[in-house]
Design a protein around this motif. Structure first.
Motif, PDB file in Angstrom:
ATOM      1  N   ALA A  14       0.834  -1.217   0.000  1.00 47.16           N
ATOM      2  CA  ALA A  14       0.000   0.000   0.000  1.00 47.16           C
ATOM      3  C   ALA A  14       0.864   1.261   0.000  1.00 47.16           C
ATOM      4  CB  ALA A  14      -0.933  -0.011   1.209  1.00 47.16           C
ATOM      5  N   LYS A  15       2.005   1.204   0.678  1.00 45.12           N
ATOM      6  CA  LYS A  15       2.874   2.393   0.746  1.00 45.12           C
ATOM      7  C   LYS A  15       3.841   2.470  -0.436  1.00 45.12           C
ATOM      8  CE  LYS A  15       3.033   2.363   5.783  1.00 45.12           C
ATOM      9  NZ  LYS A  15       3.841   1.977   6.939  1.00 45.12           N
ATOM     10  N   GLY A  16       3.843   1.441  -1.265  1.00 42.91           N
ATOM     11  CA  GLY A  16       4.734   1.422  -2.428  1.00 42.91           C
ATOM     12  C   GLY A  16       6.201   1.254  -2.056  1.00 42.91           C
ATOM     13  N   VAL A  17       6.468   0.585  -0.933  1.00 45.56           N
ATOM     14  CA  VAL A  17       7.859   0.380  -0.499  1.00 45.56           C
ATOM     15  C   VAL A  17       8.372  -0.929  -1.117  1.00 45.56           C
ATOM     16  CG1 VAL A  17       9.362  -0.016   1.506  1.00 45.56           C
ATOM     17  CG2 VAL A  17       7.410   1.549   1.701  1.00 45.56           C
ATOM     18  N   PRO A  18       9.527  -0.881  -1.850  1.00 40.74           N
ATOM     19  CA  PRO A  18      10.044  -2.129  -2.430  1.00 40.74           C
ATOM     20  C   PRO A  18      10.627  -3.022  -1.323  1.00 40.74           C
ATOM     21  CG  PRO A  18      11.554  -0.298  -2.870  1.00 40.74           C
ATOM     22  CD  PRO A  18      10.383   0.284  -2.138  1.00 40.74           C
ATOM     23  N   TYR A  19      10.271  -4.294  -1.337  1.00 38.09           N
ATOM     24  CA  TYR A  19      10.738  -5.171  -0.252  1.00 38.09           C
ATOM     25  C   TYR A  19      11.067  -6.547  -0.792  1.00 38.09           C
ATOM     26  CZ  TYR A  19       6.115  -7.325  -0.349  1.00 38.09           C
ATOM     27  OH  TYR A  19       4.988  -7.983  -0.747  1.00 38.09           O
ATOM     28  N   VAL A  20      11.809  -7.295   0.028  1.00 43.53           N
ATOM     29  CA  VAL A  20      12.093  -8.686  -0.313  1.00 43.53           C
ATOM     30  C   VAL A  20      11.809  -9.519   0.944  1.00 43.53           C
ATOM     31  CG1 VAL A  20      14.572  -8.393   0.169  1.00 43.53           C
ATOM     32  CG2 VAL A  20      13.809 -10.315  -1.202  1.00 43.53           C
ATOM     33  N   VAL A  21      11.259 -10.727   0.705  1.00 46.58           N
ATOM     34  CA  VAL A  21      10.865 -11.590   1.819  1.00 46.58           C
ATOM     35  C   VAL A  21      11.940 -12.644   2.067  1.00 46.58           C
ATOM     36  CG1 VAL A  21       9.114 -13.234   2.641  1.00 46.58           C
ATOM     37  CG2 VAL A  21       8.440 -11.336   1.161  1.00 46.58           C
ATOM     38  N   GLY A  22      12.276 -12.885   3.319  1.00 47.31           N
ATOM     39  CA  GLY A  22      13.152 -14.000   3.676  1.00 47.31           C
ATOM     40  C   GLY A  22      12.412 -14.906   4.650  1.00 47.31           C
ATOM     41  N   ARG A  23      12.503 -16.206   4.424  1.00 43.79           N
ATOM     42  CA  ARG A  23      11.750 -17.132   5.276  1.00 43.79           C
ATOM     43  C   ARG A  23      12.657 -18.180   5.885  1.00 43.79           C
ATOM     44  NH1 ARG A  23       6.475 -16.797   3.629  1.00 43.79           N
ATOM     45  NH2 ARG A  23       6.267 -15.764   1.616  1.00 43.79           N
ATOM     46  N   ALA A  24      12.257 -18.656   7.055  1.00 45.08           N
ATOM     47  CA  ALA A  24      12.907 -19.833   7.642  1.00 45.08           C
ATOM     48  C   ALA A  24      11.829 -20.653   8.324  1.00 45.08           C
ATOM     49  CB  ALA A  24      13.966 -19.404   8.645  1.00 45.08           C
ATOM     50  N   GLY A  25      11.845 -21.944   8.062  1.00 43.92           N
ATOM     51  CA  GLY A  25      10.868 -22.828   8.704  1.00 43.92           C
ATOM     52  C   GLY A  25      11.493 -23.455   9.938  1.00 43.92           C
ATOM     53  N   TYR A  26      10.711 -23.646  10.977  1.00 48.51           N
ATOM     54  CA  TYR A  26      11.223 -24.340  12.165  1.00 48.51           C
ATOM     55  C   TYR A  26      11.726 -25.729  11.781  1.00 48.51           C
ATOM     56  CZ  TYR A  26       9.071 -21.109  15.687  1.00 48.51           C
ATOM     57  OH  TYR A  26       8.724 -20.049  16.471  1.00 48.51           O
ATOM     58  N   ILE A  27      11.140 -26.296  10.731  1.00 50.03           N
ATOM     59  CA  ILE A  27      11.474 -27.669  10.358  1.00 50.03           C
ATOM     60  C   ILE A  27      12.923 -27.781   9.872  1.00 50.03           C
ATOM     61  CG2 ILE A  27      10.689 -27.595   7.926  1.00 50.03           C
ATOM     62  CD1 ILE A  27       9.319 -30.370   8.709  1.00 50.03           C
ATOM     63  N   THR A  28      13.451 -26.686   9.319  1.00 52.88           N
ATOM     64  CA  THR A  28      14.837 -26.738   8.825  1.00 52.88           C
ATOM     65  C   THR A  28      15.806 -26.223   9.883  1.00 52.88           C
ATOM     66  OG1 THR A  28      14.600 -24.542   7.870  1.00 52.88           O
ATOM     67  CG2 THR A  28      14.170 -26.409   6.401  1.00 52.88           C
ATOM     68  N   ASN A  29      15.323 -26.003  11.091  1.00 53.22           N
ATOM     69  CA  ASN A  29      16.160 -25.481  12.177  1.00 53.22           C
ATOM     70  C   ASN A  29      16.383 -26.596  13.198  1.00 53.22           C
ATOM     71  OD1 ASN A  29      15.824 -24.284  15.153  1.00 53.22           O
ATOM     72  ND2 ASN A  29      16.898 -22.771  13.914  1.00 53.22           N
ATOM     73  N   ALA A  30      17.638 -26.744  13.635  1.00 50.36           N
ATOM     74  CA  ALA A  30      17.959 -27.874  14.518  1.00 50.36           C
ATOM     75  C   ALA A  30      17.132 -27.841  15.800  1.00 50.36           C
ATOM     76  CB  ALA A  30      19.446 -27.847  14.852  1.00 50.36           C
ATOM     77  N   ARG A  31      17.000 -26.658  16.398  1.00 46.48           N
ATOM     78  CA  ARG A  31      16.228 -26.564  17.638  1.00 46.48           C
ATOM     79  C   ARG A  31      14.746 -26.864  17.392  1.00 46.48           C
ATOM     80  NH1 ARG A  31      17.919 -24.632  22.654  1.00 46.48           N
ATOM     81  NH2 ARG A  31      16.177 -24.779  24.086  1.00 46.48           N
ATOM     82  N   GLY A  32      14.259 -26.412  16.236  1.00 50.39           N
ATOM     83  CA  GLY A  32      12.870 -26.692  15.851  1.00 50.39           C
ATOM     84  C   GLY A  32      12.632 -28.197  15.797  1.00 50.39           C
ATOM     85  N   GLN A  33      13.632 -28.934  15.249  1.00 49.09           N
ATOM     86  CA  GLN A  33      13.537 -30.397  15.186  1.00 49.09           C
ATOM     87  C   GLN A  33      13.518 -30.990  16.591  1.00 49.09           C
ATOM     88  OE1 GLN A  33      13.167 -32.651  12.907  1.00 49.09           O
ATOM     89  NE2 GLN A  33      12.963 -31.156  11.256  1.00 49.09           N
ATOM     90  N   ILE A  34      14.414 -30.473  17.441  1.00 50.74           N
ATOM     91  CA  ILE A  34      14.533 -31.038  18.791  1.00 50.74           C
ATOM     92  C   ILE A  34      13.230 -30.887  19.553  1.00 50.74           C
ATOM     93  CG2 ILE A  34      15.686 -30.717  21.047  1.00 50.74           C
ATOM     94  CD1 ILE A  34      18.212 -29.878  19.400  1.00 50.74           C
ATOM     95  N   ILE A  35      12.603 -29.702  19.454  1.00 57.89           N
ATOM     96  CA  ILE A  35      11.382 -29.476  20.245  1.00 57.89           C
ATOM     97  C   ILE A  35      10.124 -29.970  19.527  1.00 57.89           C
ATOM     98  CG2 ILE A  35      12.383 -27.510  21.508  1.00 57.89           C
ATOM     99  CD1 ILE A  35      10.664 -25.659  19.781  1.00 57.89           C
ATOM    100  N   GLY A  36      10.296 -30.449  18.315  1.00 58.22           N
ATOM    101  CA  GLY A  36       9.157 -31.056  17.617  1.00 58.22           C
ATOM    102  C   GLY A  36       8.183 -30.039  17.054  1.00 58.22           C
ATOM    103  N   GLU A  37       8.661 -28.811  16.810  1.00 62.11           N
ATOM    104  CA  GLU A  37       7.782 -27.803  16.194  1.00 62.11           C
ATOM    105  C   GLU A  37       8.084 -27.781  14.706  1.00 62.11           C
ATOM    106  OE1 GLU A  37       5.344 -26.030  15.295  1.00 62.11           O
ATOM    107  OE2 GLU A  37       5.248 -24.483  16.843  1.00 62.11           O
ATOM    108  N   GLY A  38       7.347 -28.581  13.955  1.00 60.70           N
ATOM    109  CA  GLY A  38       7.681 -28.766  12.538  1.00 60.70           C
ATOM    110  C   GLY A  38       7.039 -27.738  11.625  1.00 60.70           C
ATOM    111  N   ARG A  39       6.010 -27.049  12.113  1.00 56.69           N
ATOM    112  CA  ARG A  39       5.258 -26.226  11.160  1.00 56.69           C
ATOM    113  C   ARG A  39       5.371 -24.720  11.383  1.00 56.69           C
ATOM    114  NH1 ARG A  39      -0.415 -28.791  11.666  1.00 56.69           N
ATOM    115  NH2 ARG A  39       0.395 -29.236  13.741  1.00 56.69           N
ATOM    116  N   GLY A  40       6.232 -24.316  12.338  1.00 49.54           N
ATOM    117  CA  GLY A  40       6.382 -22.885  12.603  1.00 49.54           C
ATOM    118  C   GLY A  40       7.159 -22.185  11.497  1.00 49.54           C
ATOM    119  N   GLN A  41       7.087 -20.876  11.485  1.00 51.41           N
ATOM    120  CA  GLN A  41       7.762 -20.101  10.440  1.00 51.41           C
ATOM    121  C   GLN A  41       8.230 -18.748  10.930  1.00 51.41           C
ATOM    122  OE1 GLN A  41       6.880 -18.712   6.523  1.00 51.41           O
ATOM    123  NE2 GLN A  41       5.567 -20.520   6.225  1.00 51.41           N
ATOM    124  N   LEU A  42       9.347 -18.307  10.441  1.00 56.29           N
ATOM    125  CA  LEU A  42       9.794 -16.920  10.639  1.00 56.29           C
ATOM    126  C   LEU A  42       9.817 -16.266   9.263  1.00 56.29           C
ATOM    127  CD1 LEU A  42      11.294 -14.617  12.310  1.00 56.29           C
ATOM    128  CD2 LEU A  42      13.397 -15.670  11.505  1.00 56.29           C
TER     129      LEU A  42
END
Ligand code: FAD
Length: 470
Positions: A367-395
């Motif tokens: 809406a503001k016309g600001v150019p942006y780029v998105v970066g994502r990380a899934g809990y599933i590809t994060n070692a701690r995410g695997q350990i705690i069993g949170e497979g579907r979270g996202q940053l």
């Protein structure tokens, strides 16, 4: 000379912090509280109780173990109301003690009773069985908070129909619960009861969930809530309710469109009204607006410059976190130390899973016309995410496309309301991709996802993350 430099009406997070800030400046301060306990909604009926109940529900349902051991919905054991409320009651007591000690330590006088304005510099305090007190002050801070709004459609006297305050007095757990209102409070309680294995239906006239969230995360949350067992009836309103006299018979709610739903308990979470009636505002010429909210300027002054208002009594965003920050700004201004409000305010939503955000959404940037780029990380590809069993979270991080400064951070998953703070600090300090790339994070941690998401954004920009940064 006035009795006090500052009189604060209300001892919730806004009142407590406002009083403590003034005391730190060496001011003489009194806090007036009408309830026999300190802490307001945050300590007694809202923030802390609901977050403690959430933890209890997660524990009793074995929810966290599901991701680890693949157990689907088995309750660790049958939860009873006293199981559910035991810890909530203990946490409340400890928090009230903390607040009492904090005010004592700062030399703040606590005056119990109902406060109202006699004139622009005098607060009258009335308490049954006690003589009236008149407190005069150079400045007055209204921090009287809010109470659940009760739409006239619902018979609140019935023990099966609750607002969010009454829910904490539950006599028995519902067999099937209808939550009316899919705002933050409605969503949080819907998740909590669903995690306990109780069928929950969430009804709201708005078609989307928590529309202030990034659209993608609102959608993800909806999916996760449905998977948890919440039936969504978004885009519908409750047209009528029939509560039979006999407890054994179901409550019937008719939705717009004609569907009739049967449940045995109803939680109405239809927003909140400011606690301004009985404050004697007419004596000082302040007129409350819709649902009793007070209008203020950027430094939280009301129409009467030495009378300030902060927290839920001024309306959105009605969070304990922002109430405390507003109180800081108001009090510093009152005593000649102008300060701006924190430039970015975070949101923490304690659904299951948690969702948290700070800064811009994609929709706002477009809406503001600001150019942006998105970066994502899934809990599933994060070692701690695997350990705690949170497979579907996202940053999800939103960077300015040219400067690579961080513009927004969105997290959904375990610890989201903690994780967001890394992004929040980066936003406040004007940092961006370079900071995350050059920072060494503990391993294995969820925080590392900031690095992963940053590399993902860089890759998105030029097809490869190498040699992009200066
Ligand atoms: P309050 O906490 O409401 O305190 C106002 C105080 O003023 C009360 O003690 C009241 O008794 C007193 N008072 C009122 N009128 C008078 C009078 N005339 N004289 C004397 N005393 C008076 N926020 C978050 O940041 N995070 C969360 O996770 C969160 N979860 C929530 C969950 C629920 C279920 C609810 C209901 C709220 C939640 N909130 C959360 C919101 C948060 O509780 C409020 O934003 C916060 O308590 C507002 O603080 P306050 O100081 O403005 O008012």
């Amino acid at each position: 000379m006035a009795d006090f430099d500052l009189v604060v009406i209300g001892s919730g997070p806004a009142g407590e912090q406002g009083a403590a800030h003034a005391a730190r400046l060496g001011k003489r301060v009194a806090v007036v509280e009408r309830e026999p306990v300190l802490g307001g909604t945050a300590a007694n009926t809202g923030t802390l109780p609901s977050k403690t109940l959430r933890e209890t529900a997660l524990y009793l349902s074995g929810y966290r173990a599901r991701g680890l051991f693949g157990i689907e919905t088995t309750l660790r054991r049958e939860a009873t109301v006293s199981d559910l409320l035991y810890r909530e009651r203990r946490v409340k007591v400890v928090e009230r003690e903390r607040i009492t000690m904090n005010l004592e330590r700062h030399g703040v006088e606590v005056v119990q009773g109902h406060g109202s304005f006699l004139d622009a510099h005098t607060v009258l305090v009335r308490r049954e069985g006690h003589p009236e007190r008149r407190l005069t002050a150079g400045s007055i801070l209204i921090a009287t908070g809010s109470s659940p709004y009760r739409p006239p459609l619902y018979p609140f006297g019935d023990p099966r129909v609750h607002d969010s305050d009454e829910l904490l007095e539950l006599a028995e757990l519902p067999r099937a619960l209808m939550v009316v209102g899919a705002g933050v409070i409605g969503c949080e309680y819907a998740c909590m009861f669903a995690a306990l294995g109780i069928p929950v239906t969430l009804v709201d006239v708005k078609p989307e969930l928590l529309s202030f969230l990034d659209d993608e995360f609102s959608g993800l949350l909806r999916e996760r809530m449905v998977a948890l067992g919440v039936t969504m009836r978004l885009g519908y309103s409750v047209e009528s309710i029939h509560v039979p006299e006999k407890n054994a018979e179901p409550i019937r709610l008719t939705l717009s469109g004609g569907d009739v739903l049967e449940v045995d308990q109803v939680l109405v979470a239809s927003g909140r009204s400011a606690n301004t009636s009985g404050l004697g505002l007419e004596a000082v010429g302040i007129k409350p607006g819709q649902r009793g909210h007070l209008e203020v300027g950027p430094t939280y002054q009301t129409a009467v410059p030495h009378i300030y208002a902060v927290g839920d009594v001024i309306g959105f965003p009605a969070l304990a976190s922002t109430a405390m920050e507003q109180a800081r700004v108001a009090v510093l201004h009152a005593f000649g130390k102008a300060q701006a409000l924190a430039p970015v305010l975070p949101y923490g939503i304690y659904t299951i899973p948690e969702v948290s955000m700070a800064g811009e959404t994609e929709k706002a940037l477009i809406a503001k016309g600001v150019p942006y780029v998105v970066g994502r990380a899934g809990y599933i590809t994060n070692a701690r995410g695997q350990i705690i069993g949170e497979g579907r979270g996202q940053l999800k991080l939103l960077f300015h496309r040219e400067s690579l400064k961080l513009l927004g951070v969105h997290v959904l998953g375990e610890q989201a309301s903690e994780l967001v703070h890394i992004g929040l600090v980066a936003l406040v300090s004007g940092a961006g991709a370079q900071l995350f790339v050059e920072t060494c994070f503990n391993y294995p941690t969820l925080s590392e996802m900031y690095k992963t998401a940053t590399y993902n954004a860089l890759q998105e920009l030029n097809g490869s993350s190498s040699n992009f940064l200066p």
